[in-house]
Design an enzyme around this catalytic site. Structure first.
Site, mmCIF file in Angstrom:
data_model
loop_
_atom_site.group_PDB
_atom_site.id
_atom_site.type_symbol
_atom_site.label_atom_id
_atom_site.label_comp_id
_atom_site.label_asym_id
_atom_site.label_seq_id
_atom_site.Cartn_x
_atom_site.Cartn_y
_atom_site.Cartn_z
ATOM 1 N N ASP A 314 29.704 45.611 6.243
ATOM 2 C CA ASP A 314 28.678 45.535 5.220
ATOM 3 C C ASP A 314 29.039 46.502 4.119
ATOM 4 O O ASP A 314 29.521 47.592 4.396
ATOM 5 C CB ASP A 314 27.334 45.962 5.813
ATOM 6 C CG ASP A 314 26.634 44.807 6.476
ATOM 7 O OD1 ASP A 314 26.778 43.682 5.978
ATOM 8 O OD2 ASP A 314 25.959 45.037 7.486
ATOM 9 N N ASP A 351 8.709 56.000 -10.436
ATOM 10 C CA ASP A 351 9.541 55.127 -9.586
ATOM 11 C C ASP A 351 10.051 55.939 -8.395
ATOM 12 O O ASP A 351 10.810 56.890 -8.558
ATOM 13 C CB ASP A 351 10.719 54.607 -10.423
ATOM 14 C CG ASP A 351 11.516 53.555 -9.676
ATOM 15 O OD1 ASP A 351 11.315 53.433 -8.448
ATOM 16 O OD2 ASP A 351 12.321 52.875 -10.326
ATOM 17 N N THR A 384 6.805 44.428 -9.653
ATOM 18 C CA THR A 384 6.294 43.332 -8.820
ATOM 19 C C THR A 384 7.167 42.109 -9.060
ATOM 20 O O THR A 384 7.913 42.046 -10.036
ATOM 21 C CB THR A 384 4.831 42.960 -9.182
ATOM 22 O OG1 THR A 384 4.850 42.423 -10.506
ATOM 23 C CG2 THR A 384 3.907 44.153 -9.105
ATOM 24 N N ALA A 385 7.027 41.167 -8.184
ATOM 25 C CA ALA A 385 7.834 39.950 -8.311
ATOM 26 C C ALA A 385 7.463 39.191 -9.572
ATOM 27 O O ALA A 385 8.283 38.474 -10.139
ATOM 28 C CB ALA A 385 7.637 39.073 -7.085
ATOM 29 N N ARG A 388 8.620 41.604 -12.789
ATOM 30 C CA ARG A 388 10.056 41.850 -12.677
ATOM 31 C C ARG A 388 10.503 43.040 -13.528
ATOM 32 O O ARG A 388 11.594 43.047 -14.074
ATOM 33 C CB ARG A 388 10.857 40.595 -13.024
ATOM 34 C CG ARG A 388 10.820 39.555 -11.900
ATOM 35 C CD ARG A 388 11.312 38.201 -12.365
ATOM 36 N NE ARG A 388 12.655 38.258 -12.892
ATOM 37 C CZ ARG A 388 13.062 37.622 -14.000
ATOM 38 N NH1 ARG A 388 12.215 36.891 -14.687
ATOM 39 N NH2 ARG A 388 14.296 37.716 -14.419
ATOM 40 N N ASP A 525 23.001 46.194 12.455
ATOM 41 C CA ASP A 525 21.819 46.836 13.024
ATOM 42 C C ASP A 525 20.599 45.933 12.992
ATOM 43 O O ASP A 525 19.719 46.058 13.808
ATOM 44 C CB ASP A 525 21.528 48.168 12.322
ATOM 45 C CG ASP A 525 21.554 48.036 10.806
ATOM 46 O OD1 ASP A 525 21.414 46.895 10.325
ATOM 47 O OD2 ASP A 525 21.726 49.063 10.140
#
EC number: 7.2.2.6
Lengths: 689, 567
Positions: A314, A351, A384-385, A388, A525
């Site tokens: 990864d 943030d 938020t979605a 954006r 994981d």
């Protein structure tokens, strides 16, 4: 009650705290060595079983000679004792390896012995001993308490000190519902309160299974160990034919060989060195894995690790540090860098994501400052979605926003502001470097771009270069776009990358690589890694990961260190090399033994064969005894090598072969000539006294 | 000495060229899809389905059944010889043990002769049993070798070919044409090819002498191309009619080595691993040259006991020097040494000198080569034998470089290792076991021609020759007794089938496996380093197995000779 072991006794340091021949373990092993003389246990090892049968034959002959030929008694008795010693040395090697593995595992287990647990019941909470906890039980653990059993966090979040298990002092977060919900017995909750569900019954944890793998009864031979055992059995059969036919040959020559001498010759010729150490080598391999804080669920997994030629990694967490970091502010034309830095700082005030924090850090480093007053009255706008974007409204009516370039450009257009013509250029520039562009606007006017870059871990490039020399190919998997992926792949020095990969793609990818004939290892994981972990030839699950991942994997890394695969591969290779080296050594030894014993037994019939006695051994009897003594002593002398493993260096197959051929092949021919001669000199010295 | 070395070099260079030429042709024989009209006719007549794809089990059972039937047929014909036609001498049938020995000998490509051809076999038996089996036993070996290589070339595909097609093709496309061409050359060189029984000559003393003639050239060609070895005349290739000129001697040698050496090229060609093919060729050649040097120098040095009593054995312009006992003077020491090395390397067994008369170390060479059985080796089986040791070497090397062992990219696991070691075990078990048995069997020692270590060598040589399917005799041993006939017959069958069948199983198992790609961590088997290790493995494993036996035979003889002991 503190079960936290002092640093000197932590598992990782066992090697130092306990020497190879630790007195306590050696005593245990010695006792076991006698118990293992049981023929039913011996029969698992064809080479040593032949030795045992031979020992019994010699014992019978010796006892009989006491009555009929007293002159032969001392010789027979000496051979008998030496053969018995050979057996005991071999058993001791195996028992010592087992004892060390057990001690290693138990020191891990000690951390979890007999803890108190608060078990949730239908009517509340009861306090029980951790030893009665069963799979499915729910346990509450509060601040400062120890985790009583391996489990999964199903409620809450805690910061956990895992140093007792991993030796790593930095605490880690374990949270319900995340991919980091796995929790290990013996670790301690520092802050927070959690409820965990116990995942294994007493005696069935991964650690218990691993202990089973090193102990005699449950241990199963690995495929390569079986193949090698077959080869050794065949060599034994060949030498059985060689020695048995020598009897008629000697009768024809006019001087029959005594059966005792024949057995001595047989035991010298068959590969007792490797035969005696083979299982110890395998157990020691598991033990070394455990020392590296890796729990292997099967011996095969360790063995296969040496063969791995493709590593699937990864990007995040393995190749790069976990999160993207702000690395540069790029203003559009007409805007100063300071202004952009200030705006970015202000926009990220509220943030709390690592990315946001890194913007604040970078801006401050570049000298941007914000007055206390505006800080106090500011209002954060969360991502938020729908929107954006995220940002901050400062008290003076200043609106700061940051987000993806298309969203911020849209925002500017909606407000009637022109989108700077060079924005697209700047954004593309950042993306091409493998970074993520974030556009910042003040009052709907575009100021510039913040570059968020992946930070490649230091030293990872060197590790990949080392892997390449070991013959391993590394493939990076990332959800990033191809441009970003390529840039990071180049920087980290991986051989190949898969961009825009979804978690499900890992399974498909492993499948593809395997169809091409590659042996693939991966580390994972998350629960959605589980199918891929199961499909991979070596699946290494992080201990911090979910139970599903740990069940699917064939190894578990207690340190949750993504670069651990490297060590695992080395351990696998070391295991195989040790087997090969000792087999070569064992067979090469036979040359000298022939030159010692053949002239000794035929010199009566053909005095000219004395010419083959190139070591000039004193008498036929001293020659035979010296060979048998050497054959017995070489086993304990090689125990350290068998347990520590032959050193492995990634220098390429040819160079490695040269090296091992010289040391164990040529050495195997030369050493016994010297050793047998020395023993003969000593025997002669003793007999003169 | 220089002239001798040059002669040898020329032959070896020619062999190398021919190996590439014939090897490429063999690869086409084993892979081309089309059938000749004659082959199609054969398949139709015999009811064979030429497109059937056989698993190794099916292939092996077809091979074994065919061989069994042919052996049974041969045995019956020999037993019924007295009642069969073309028996002008009214020769009686062979005894059961002799017939068993003869049938086993020729069906296994050994061609050990416990009987004297002229006085024991009718013309019908010579043709229907001996010559017939010489072709099919060679064809069987070569077909198996081809199928073996084909199996190695496959991955994830269990079928290894079609035995009937291989056998037919090898006979029609390889053995018959090659034998025909060679026979014509032999005839040109003066080898008789006639059906007349012989001519009557009057010697200088005026006594009448019957000189036997016959279809010698045709027999000579298949005898060598098929690594068979049984001679037309009792003195075999030392006879002026079997081997009239230096050219025929060289052709004999080249014919014996032709197919065993070519198969390495065939391997390289069929697997598209030409380097690997040449490496195997090189391995063969290194061993070959080493043994050749040993026998050549030992023979050239001569017998120190003779030097002591004043015999001049040195090489001068006027004389060849060295040990000339039992050698044909026309060929000299170099050509004889080369012939000896070749015939025991390629398990042919024809001789142009008396092996019993070699110096002890010279005599060790044929023995050692047959014990190893991998210096070029017999038709098809030589290559298979080499792969036994390759698997062994690769196994150990794999471990030493930290990989689970693989060969041609395929993992070697317990199954392949058990089968390979079974094949490896059968060889010493048969040689040493039967030798030991002969030494204690009541009355068996009375067949020995010599006492002491040399007598031991004679027995050891017989069973080594039988098990290695060589067929050459050390002589000195009267092997035509029920005990020797039976045990030697068994040794030949064990030597042939207990190595061939397990190795076909290995090939079948490898064919079904997927092939792994090469990486920097895997070991290349195409390097000189691997060749060196392979040679070492062959010498060490072979040496450890047979050193005691050799020590009690040729080595002690050599030491006794140096010590001045005579008998």
């Amino acid at each position: 009650m503190s079960t936290l072991l002092p640093k000197s006794q932590r598992p990782r340091n066992l090697e130092r705290s306990r020497g190879l021949f630790d007195p306590e373990l050696s005593r245990q092993a010695l006792k076991e060595a006698f118990r293992k003389l049981n023929p039913r246990l011996m029969a698992k090892n064809p080479v040593m079983f032949v030795v045992e049968v031979g020992t019994v034959v010699v014992l019978y002959l010796t006892v009989r000679s006491a009555l009929t030929q007293p002159s032969q008694f001392a010789y027979g008795a000496a051979i008998f004792v030496l053969l018995l010693l050979t057996l005991l040395f071999a058993n001791f090697a195996e028992a010592l390896a087992e004892a060390r593995g057990r001690a290693q595992a138990q020191s891990l287990r000690a951390a979890r012995a007999d803890l108190k647990a608060l078990r949730l019941t239908e009517d509340g909470v009861e306090e029980v001993s951790s030893t009665v906890l069963r799979r499915g039980d729910r346990v509450r653990v509060g601040e400062g308490q120890f985790i009583p059993a391996d489990g999964e966090v199903i409620e809450g979040l805690a910061i956990v000190d895992e140093s007792a298990i991993t030796g790593e002092s930095a605490p880690v977060v374990r949270e319900a519902g995340s991919d980091f919900n796995g929790i290990t017995a013996g670790t301690r909750v520092l802050t927070g309160q959690i409820v965990l569900e116990v995942t294994s019954n007493p005696g069935e944890s991964f650690l218990d299974r691993m202990i089973g793998l090193v102990e005699g009864a449950a241990r199963q031979k690995t495929p390569n160990e079986i193949a090698l055992t077959v080869l050794l059995a065949a060599l034994t059969a060949i030498f059985l034919i060689v020695t048995i036919t020598l009897l008629p040959f000697s009768l024809y020559a006019g001087q029959g060989i005594s059966l005792t001498t024949l057995v001595a010759l047989l035991v010298c010729l068959i590969p007792t060195t490797i035969g005696g150490l083979l299982s110890a080598i395998g157990i020691a391999g598991m033990d070394r894995a455990l020392r590296a804080n890796v729990i292997a669920k099967s011996g095969r997994a360790v063995e296969v690790a040496g063969d791995i030629d493709t590593l699937l990694l990864d990007k995040t967490g393995t190749i790069t540090l976990g999160d993207r970091q702000a690395t540069e502010f790029i203003p559009v034309q007409g805007v100063g860098r300071e202004r952009l830095a200030w705006a970015a700082l202000a926009a990220s005030l509220h943030d709390t994501t690592p990315e946001g924090k890194s913007i604040v850090r970078l801006a401050r480093e570049q000298g941007a400052q914000l007055e206390e007053a505006s800080l106090a009255g500011s209002k954060g706008l969360e991502f938020t979605a729908q929107t954006r974007m995220s940002g901050t409204d400062l008290p003076g009516g200043i609106r700061l926003r940051k987000g993806a370039s298309d969203r911020i450009a849209e925002l500017a257009r909606q407000a009637g502001n022109p989108v700077p013509p060079d924005l697209t250029l700047r954004v593309e520039e950042v993306a091409r470097r493998g970074a993520t562009p974030l556009v910042v606007a003040e009052n709907e006017r575009v100021l510039g771009v913040v570059a968020l870059s992946d930070i490649v871990k230091s030293g990872i490039r060197e590790r990949f270069a080392q892997l390449r020399r070991m013959g391993l190919r590394t493939v990076m998997i990332t959800g990033d776009n191809p441009l970003t992926a390529q840039a990071i792949a180049k920087e980290a020095g991986v051989d190949d990358y898969i961009a825009e990969a979804k978690p499900e793609d890992k399974l498909r990818l492993i499948h593809e690589e395997q169809t091409k004939g590659h042996l693939v290892a991966m580390m994972g994981d998350g629960t959605n890694d589980a199918p891929a972990l199961a499909q991979a030839d070596v699946g290494l699950a992080m201990n911090s990961g979910t139970q599903a991942a740990k069940e699917a994997a064939n190894m578990i890394d207690l340190d949750s260190d993504p670069t651990k695969l490297l060590e695992v591969v080395e351990i696998g290779k070391q295991l195989l090399i040790t087997r090969g080296a000792l087999t070569t050594f064992s067979v090469a030894n036979d040359v000298a033994k022939f030159f010692a014993i053949l002239p000794a037994i035929f010199v009566g019939a053909y005095p000219e064969l004395q010419a083959l006695n190139i070591m000039r051994l004193a008498t036929p009897q001293s020659a035979i005894l010296s060979a048998v003594i050497f054959n017995a002593l070489i086993i304990p002398l090689l125990i350290p090598l068998a347990l520590r493993g032959v050193s492995y260096r990634p220098i390429g197959a040819d160079a490695l072969l040269w090296r091992n051929l010289l040391i164990y092949g040529l050495g195997g021919v030369v050493v016994p000539f010297i050793g047998i001669k020395l023993i003969d000199l000593i025997l002669v010295g003793i007999s003169r006294l | 000495m220089l002239a001798g070395v040059v002669q040898i070099l020329i032959v070896l260079i020619l062999m190398t060229g021919l190996a590439a030429l014939v090897g490429g042709y063999l690869a086409r024989v084993f892979t081309l899809p089309g059938h000749w009209a004659l082959e199609r006719l054969t398949y139709r007549l015999l009811g064979i389905d030429p497109v059937e794809k056989m698993s190794w089990q099916r292939y092996a059972s077809a091979l074994v059944l065919t061989n069994l039937l042919m052996m049974l047929l041969g045995y019956l014909l020999l037993r019924l010889q007295g009642w069969l036609p073309l028996n002008p001498g009214h020769l009686p049938p062979q005894s059961p043990d002799l017939a068993f020995n003869t049938a086993a000998s020729f069906v296994t490509n050994t061609n050990w002769q416990s009987y004297a051809g002229e006085t024991s076999l009718s013309n019908f038996s010579q043709m229907a049993v001996i010559t017939f089996l010489m072709f099919v036993s060679a064809a069987t070996g070569l077909a198996a070798g081809g199928a073996f290589i084909r199996a190695l070339s496959r991955a994830g595909f269990a079928a290894i070919g079609n035995f009937w097609v291989d056998l037919t093709r090898v006979t029609y496309r390889v053995l018959l044409p090659l034998s025909f061409v060679l026979a014509v050359v032999y005839v040109q060189q003066g080898v008789p090819q006639t059906l007349s029984a012989g001519v009557l000559a009057t010697t200088l003393e005026g006594a009448p002498q019957q000189i036997v003639l016959g279809p010698v050239a045709s027999l000579e060609s298949i005898k060598h191309i098929g690594t068979n070895g049984g001679g037309f005349f009792n003195t075999n290739a030392a006879h002026p009619y079997e081997n009239p000129t230096p050219l025929t001697n060289a052709l004999h040698i080249l014919a014996m080595l032709l197919i065993p050496s070519a198969l390495t090229y065939t391997f390289g060609s069929m697997l598209v691993r030409r380097r690997q093919g040449w490496l195997f060729f090189g391995t063969f050649l290194v061993l070959f040259v080493g043994f050749l040097a040993l026998v050549y120098t030992a023979e050239q040095r001569g017998n120190p006991l003779l030097s002591k009593v004043g015999a001049d054995q040195s090489l001068t312009a006027g004389q060849s020097g060295g040990n000339l006992e039992g050698k044909e003077l026309r060929f000299g020491i170099a050509q004889t040494s080369l012939f000896i090395t070749t015939t025991t390397a390629a398990t042919t067994g024809s001789v142009n000198a008396m092996h019993d008369s070699l110096t002890p170390l010279g005599g060790l060479v044929p023995l050692a080569q047959m014990m190893l059985n991998v210096v070029f080796g017999g038709e098809g089986v030589g290559f298979i034998n080499l792969v036994q040791y390759v698997i062994l070497a690769v196994f150990i090397i794999g471990l030493m470089v930290g990989r689970t062992p693989e060969f041609l990219g395929k993992k070697l696991e317990a199954k392949e290792v058990s089968l390979t070691t079974l094949a490896l075990l059968a060889h010493p078990a048969s040689i040493l076991g039967f030798t030991a048995l002969a030494l204690v069997w009541p009355g068996a020692l009375s067949s020995l021609g010599n006492p002491g270590a040399h007598g031991f060598s004679e027995v050891l040589y017989a069973y080594t020759s039988g098990t290695a399917n060589n067929g050459s005799a050390f002589a000195g041993l009267n092997a035509n007794t029920p005990f020797y006939n039976t045990t030697l017959g068994l040794a030949m069958l064990f030597g042939r089938f207990l190595t061939l069948l397990p190795m076909l199983a290995v090939a079948g198992s490898l064919a079904a496996k997927r092939s792994l790609p090469q990486t920097a961590g895997s070991f290349s088997t195409e390097t000189g380093l691997f060749g060196g290790v392979l040679v070492l493995v062959i010498l060490i494993v072979g040496g450890l197995t047979f050193f005691p036996a050799l020590a009690l035979g040729p080595i002690v003889e050599h030491l006794q000779m140096l010590a001045g002991k005579t008998f």
